[in-house]
Design a protein around this motif. Sequence first.
Motif, PDB file in Angstrom:
ATOM      1  N   LEU A  88      -7.642  10.404  14.506  1.00  0.00           N
ATOM      2  CA  LEU A  88      -7.749  10.783  13.100  1.00  0.00           C
ATOM      3  C   LEU A  88      -8.477   9.698  12.313  1.00  0.00           C
ATOM      4  O   LEU A  88      -8.324   8.513  12.596  1.00  0.00           O
ATOM      5  CB  LEU A  88      -6.355  10.992  12.493  1.00  0.00           C
ATOM      6  CG  LEU A  88      -5.422  11.938  13.256  1.00  0.00           C
ATOM      7  CD1 LEU A  88      -4.053  11.987  12.590  1.00  0.00           C
ATOM      8  CD2 LEU A  88      -6.029  13.334  13.358  1.00  0.00           C
ATOM      9  N   LEU A  89      -9.239  10.132  11.331  1.00  0.00           N
ATOM     10  CA  LEU A  89      -9.981   9.207  10.465  1.00  0.00           C
ATOM     11  C   LEU A  89      -9.683   9.554   9.012  1.00  0.00           C
ATOM     12  O   LEU A  89      -9.740  10.721   8.610  1.00  0.00           O
ATOM     13  CB  LEU A  89     -11.486   9.341  10.732  1.00  0.00           C
ATOM     14  CG  LEU A  89     -12.443   8.670   9.738  1.00  0.00           C
ATOM     15  CD1 LEU A  89     -12.256   7.156   9.748  1.00  0.00           C
ATOM     16  CD2 LEU A  89     -13.881   9.040  10.061  1.00  0.00           C
ATOM     17  N   GLU A  90      -9.353   8.536   8.216  1.00  0.00           N
ATOM     18  CA  GLU A  90      -9.108   8.715   6.790  1.00  0.00           C
ATOM     19  C   GLU A  90      -9.980   7.733   6.014  1.00  0.00           C
ATOM     20  O   GLU A  90     -10.053   6.562   6.369  1.00  0.00           O
ATOM     21  CB  GLU A  90      -7.645   8.440   6.448  1.00  0.00           C
ATOM     22  CG  GLU A  90      -6.646   9.315   7.181  1.00  0.00           C
ATOM     23  CD  GLU A  90      -5.241   8.749   7.125  1.00  0.00           C
ATOM     24  OE1 GLU A  90      -4.317   9.456   7.551  1.00  0.00           O
ATOM     25  OE2 GLU A  90      -5.072   7.585   6.689  1.00  0.00           O
ATOM     26  N   ILE A  91     -10.611   8.209   4.971  1.00  0.00           N
ATOM     27  CA  ILE A  91     -11.425   7.342   4.121  1.00  0.00           C
ATOM     28  C   ILE A  91     -11.019   7.567   2.673  1.00  0.00           C
ATOM     29  O   ILE A  91     -11.068   8.696   2.164  1.00  0.00           O
ATOM     30  CB  ILE A  91     -12.925   7.614   4.299  1.00  0.00           C
ATOM     31  CG1 ILE A  91     -13.337   7.468   5.769  1.00  0.00           C
ATOM     32  CG2 ILE A  91     -13.738   6.662   3.424  1.00  0.00           C
ATOM     33  CD1 ILE A  91     -14.792   7.796   6.044  1.00  0.00           C
ATOM     34  N   PHE A  92     -10.614   6.479   2.015  1.00  0.00           N
ATOM     35  CA  PHE A  92     -10.174   6.529   0.624  1.00  0.00           C
ATOM     36  C   PHE A  92     -11.016   5.569  -0.209  1.00  0.00           C
ATOM     37  O   PHE A  92     -11.839   4.832   0.308  1.00  0.00           O
ATOM     38  CB  PHE A  92      -8.705   6.124   0.517  1.00  0.00           C
ATOM     39  CG  PHE A  92      -7.745   7.055   1.201  1.00  0.00           C
ATOM     40  CD1 PHE A  92      -7.281   8.185   0.550  1.00  0.00           C
ATOM     41  CD2 PHE A  92      -7.288   6.795   2.490  1.00  0.00           C
ATOM     42  CE1 PHE A  92      -6.385   9.044   1.172  1.00  0.00           C
ATOM     43  CE2 PHE A  92      -6.398   7.646   3.119  1.00  0.00           C
ATOM     44  CZ  PHE A  92      -5.941   8.782   2.458  1.00  0.00           C
ATOM     45  N   ALA A  93     -10.747   5.553  -1.505  1.00  0.00           N
ATOM     46  CA  ALA A  93     -11.447   4.643  -2.411  1.00  0.00           C
ATOM     47  C   ALA A  93     -11.127   3.192  -2.070  1.00  0.00           C
ATOM     48  O   ALA A  93     -10.090   2.876  -1.457  1.00  0.00           O
ATOM     49  CB  ALA A  93     -11.043   4.936  -3.855  1.00  0.00           C
ATOM     50  N   HIS A  94     -12.017   2.311  -2.469  1.00  0.00           N
ATOM     51  CA  HIS A  94     -11.814   0.883  -2.265  1.00  0.00           C
ATOM     52  C   HIS A  94     -10.482   0.444  -2.891  1.00  0.00           C
ATOM     53  O   HIS A  94     -10.161   0.820  -4.014  1.00  0.00           O
ATOM     54  CB  HIS A  94     -12.960   0.099  -2.906  1.00  0.00           C
ATOM     55  CG  HIS A  94     -12.786  -1.382  -2.856  1.00  0.00           C
ATOM     56  ND1 HIS A  94     -12.887  -2.094  -1.680  1.00  0.00           N
ATOM     57  CD2 HIS A  94     -12.496  -2.284  -3.834  1.00  0.00           C
ATOM     58  CE1 HIS A  94     -12.689  -3.375  -1.933  1.00  0.00           C
ATOM     59  NE2 HIS A  94     -12.439  -3.520  -3.233  1.00  0.00           N
ATOM     60  N   GLY A  95      -9.712  -0.337  -2.154  1.00  0.00           N
ATOM     61  CA  GLY A  95      -8.450  -0.850  -2.669  1.00  0.00           C
ATOM     62  C   GLY A  95      -7.242   0.009  -2.364  1.00  0.00           C
ATOM     63  O   GLY A  95      -6.106  -0.411  -2.577  1.00  0.00           O
ATOM     64  N   VAL A  96      -7.472   1.217  -1.870  1.00  0.00           N
ATOM     65  CA  VAL A  96      -6.355   2.103  -1.536  1.00  0.00           C
ATOM     66  C   VAL A  96      -5.690   1.644  -0.245  1.00  0.00           C
ATOM     67  O   VAL A  96      -6.359   1.283   0.718  1.00  0.00           O
ATOM     68  CB  VAL A  96      -6.846   3.559  -1.375  1.00  0.00           C
ATOM     69  CG1 VAL A  96      -5.797   4.420  -0.682  1.00  0.00           C
ATOM     70  CG2 VAL A  96      -7.200   4.146  -2.723  1.00  0.00           C
ATOM     71  N   SER A  97      -4.373   1.641  -0.229  1.00  0.00           N
ATOM     72  CA  SER A  97      -3.613   1.352   0.981  1.00  0.00           C
ATOM     73  C   SER A  97      -2.145   1.618   0.696  1.00  0.00           C
ATOM     74  O   SER A  97      -1.722   1.671  -0.461  1.00  0.00           O
ATOM     75  CB  SER A  97      -3.784  -0.108   1.425  1.00  0.00           C
ATOM     76  OG  SER A  97      -3.136  -0.990   0.526  1.00  0.00           O
ATOM     77  N   LYS A  98      -1.376   1.776   1.741  1.00  0.00           N
ATOM     78  CA  LYS A  98       0.063   1.906   1.568  1.00  0.00           C
ATOM     79  C   LYS A  98       0.640   0.630   0.959  1.00  0.00           C
ATOM     80  O   LYS A  98       1.613   0.676   0.201  1.00  0.00           O
ATOM     81  CB  LYS A  98       0.745   2.194   2.905  1.00  0.00           C
ATOM     82  CG  LYS A  98       0.545   3.607   3.437  1.00  0.00           C
ATOM     83  CD  LYS A  98       1.376   3.831   4.687  1.00  0.00           C
ATOM     84  CE  LYS A  98       1.252   5.251   5.207  1.00  0.00           C
ATOM     85  NZ  LYS A  98       2.098   5.483   6.405  1.00  0.00           N
ATOM     86  N   ALA A  99       0.023  -0.497   1.276  1.00  0.00           N
ATOM     87  CA  ALA A  99       0.491  -1.774   0.728  1.00  0.00           C
ATOM     88  C   ALA A  99       0.378  -1.771  -0.792  1.00  0.00           C
ATOM     89  O   ALA A  99       1.291  -2.238  -1.498  1.00  0.00           O
ATOM     90  CB  ALA A  99      -0.310  -2.929   1.320  1.00  0.00           C
ATOM     91  N   HIS A 100      -0.735  -1.254  -1.307  1.00  0.00           N
ATOM     92  CA  HIS A 100      -0.887  -1.148  -2.760  1.00  0.00           C
ATOM     93  C   HIS A 100       0.196  -0.251  -3.345  1.00  0.00           C
ATOM     94  O   HIS A 100       0.760  -0.537  -4.413  1.00  0.00           O
ATOM     95  CB  HIS A 100      -2.268  -0.588  -3.116  1.00  0.00           C
ATOM     96  CG  HIS A 100      -2.409  -0.191  -4.547  1.00  0.00           C
ATOM     97  ND1 HIS A 100      -2.585  -1.111  -5.556  1.00  0.00           N
ATOM     98  CD2 HIS A 100      -2.357   1.035  -5.150  1.00  0.00           C
ATOM     99  CE1 HIS A 100      -2.652  -0.478  -6.718  1.00  0.00           C
ATOM    100  NE2 HIS A 100      -2.527   0.804  -6.495  1.00  0.00           N
ATOM    101  N   GLY A 101       0.495   0.847  -2.643  1.00  0.00           N
ATOM    102  CA  GLY A 101       1.539   1.757  -3.105  1.00  0.00           C
ATOM    103  C   GLY A 101       2.900   1.090  -3.161  1.00  0.00           C
ATOM    104  O   GLY A 101       3.678   1.315  -4.095  1.00  0.00           O
ATOM    105  N   VAL A 102       3.197   0.276  -2.165  1.00  0.00           N
ATOM    106  CA  VAL A 102       4.469  -0.458  -2.144  1.00  0.00           C
ATOM    107  C   VAL A 102       4.558  -1.402  -3.338  1.00  0.00           C
ATOM    108  O   VAL A 102       5.580  -1.477  -4.029  1.00  0.00           O
ATOM    109  CB  VAL A 102       4.631  -1.232  -0.822  1.00  0.00           C
ATOM    110  CG1 VAL A 102       5.798  -2.228  -0.910  1.00  0.00           C
ATOM    111  CG2 VAL A 102       4.845  -0.268   0.334  1.00  0.00           C
ATOM    112  N   THR A 103       3.482  -2.128  -3.589  1.00  0.00           N
ATOM    113  CA  THR A 103       3.456  -3.054  -4.729  1.00  0.00           C
ATOM    114  C   THR A 103       3.647  -2.304  -6.045  1.00  0.00           C
ATOM    115  O   THR A 103       4.392  -2.753  -6.921  1.00  0.00           O
ATOM    116  CB  THR A 103       2.118  -3.813  -4.759  1.00  0.00           C
ATOM    117  OG1 THR A 103       1.985  -4.569  -3.554  1.00  0.00           O
ATOM    118  CG2 THR A 103       2.062  -4.758  -5.944  1.00  0.00           C
ATOM    119  N   ARG A 104       2.992  -1.157  -6.167  1.00  0.00           N
ATOM    120  CA  ARG A 104       3.108  -0.367  -7.394  1.00  0.00           C
ATOM    121  C   ARG A 104       4.527   0.163  -7.568  1.00  0.00           C
ATOM    122  O   ARG A 104       5.070   0.138  -8.687  1.00  0.00           O
ATOM    123  CB  ARG A 104       2.114   0.792  -7.341  1.00  0.00           C
ATOM    124  CG  ARG A 104       2.099   1.630  -8.603  1.00  0.00           C
ATOM    125  CD  ARG A 104       1.454   0.885  -9.738  1.00  0.00           C
ATOM    126  NE  ARG A 104       1.455   1.703 -10.952  1.00  0.00           N
ATOM    127  CZ  ARG A 104       2.170   1.432 -12.045  1.00  0.00           C
ATOM    128  NH1 ARG A 104       2.924   0.350 -12.096  1.00  0.00           N
ATOM    129  NH2 ARG A 104       2.120   2.229 -13.085  1.00  0.00           N
TER     130      ARG A 104
END
Length: 280
Positions: A197-213
């Motif tokens: 599987l391949l996923e491409i998101f906007a720059h800066g997107v990650s689960k880590a960012h979601g955790v911080t938010r």
Amino acid sequence: MKTLYITDLDGTLLHDDAQVSEFTARTLSELSERGALISVATARTPATVSRIMADVHTSVPMVVMTGAAMWSPLTHTFSDLRLIERDRVDALQRVFAASPITPFCYTLAADSTHLEVYHAAESLSPAEQYFVDLRKKLSLKHFDLHSTAPYEALNRVALFFAIGSETDIVAAAEAAKAATDCYVSYYKDIYFPDTWLLEIFAHGVSKAHGVTRLRQITGAERVVVFGDNLNDIAMMQQADEAVAVENALPQTKAVAHRIIGTNNSDAVARYIQEDFTKNK
């Protein structure tokens, strides 16, 4: 201490049938009623997350699409949505034009209530067809197959998602990394061993960012994260306590502070229950 529990879904909270067990749903709902802060961080979109988590009653926003957005289980609305900038979308389209794989292009509907998903190939592979069949009746995701995304919709792309062989997926991923600064993730599918599987998101997107938010939103003093796959590593590294299930990949186990039982043993729910009771 105010603790936030964030778990991956597939291979972690979910059993091998991709469902939340009755025990886990009941346990997490009861803990939420007692004040536990419980959320998920997943590559899935709200369309499937809302169905899978229908029996888990929690008020904490969920990290969806690998952190490209938050989804509220209470209001059923998006927040913190990060779209891929148009020049990156155009560059990625050129990458896929030179690749044997055709991606699913996820765009936010004009009214922001759901996702419109386009796939331009004349036919689908068996794996792609299976993927669509499981989702085509979901209310928050509409498929438009054998069709390219309209010009205006390309200004609202949230995700490119592709299914293919390891060789084709890795090649497309590396080409996407070379062409853009987007977040690119590729990994082996846990349900179909020969599929990647391949996923491409906007720059800066990650689960880590979601955790911080989510830490900011909830004001949590401690964050406990559960995972099993490569795309869970970054968010586990952001946690105060990183927990891997026994069936996790070796690389994921290597960054965990502790290893618990398998996804099929309701290990995540049991761990949260014990930890919340002990630290309440």
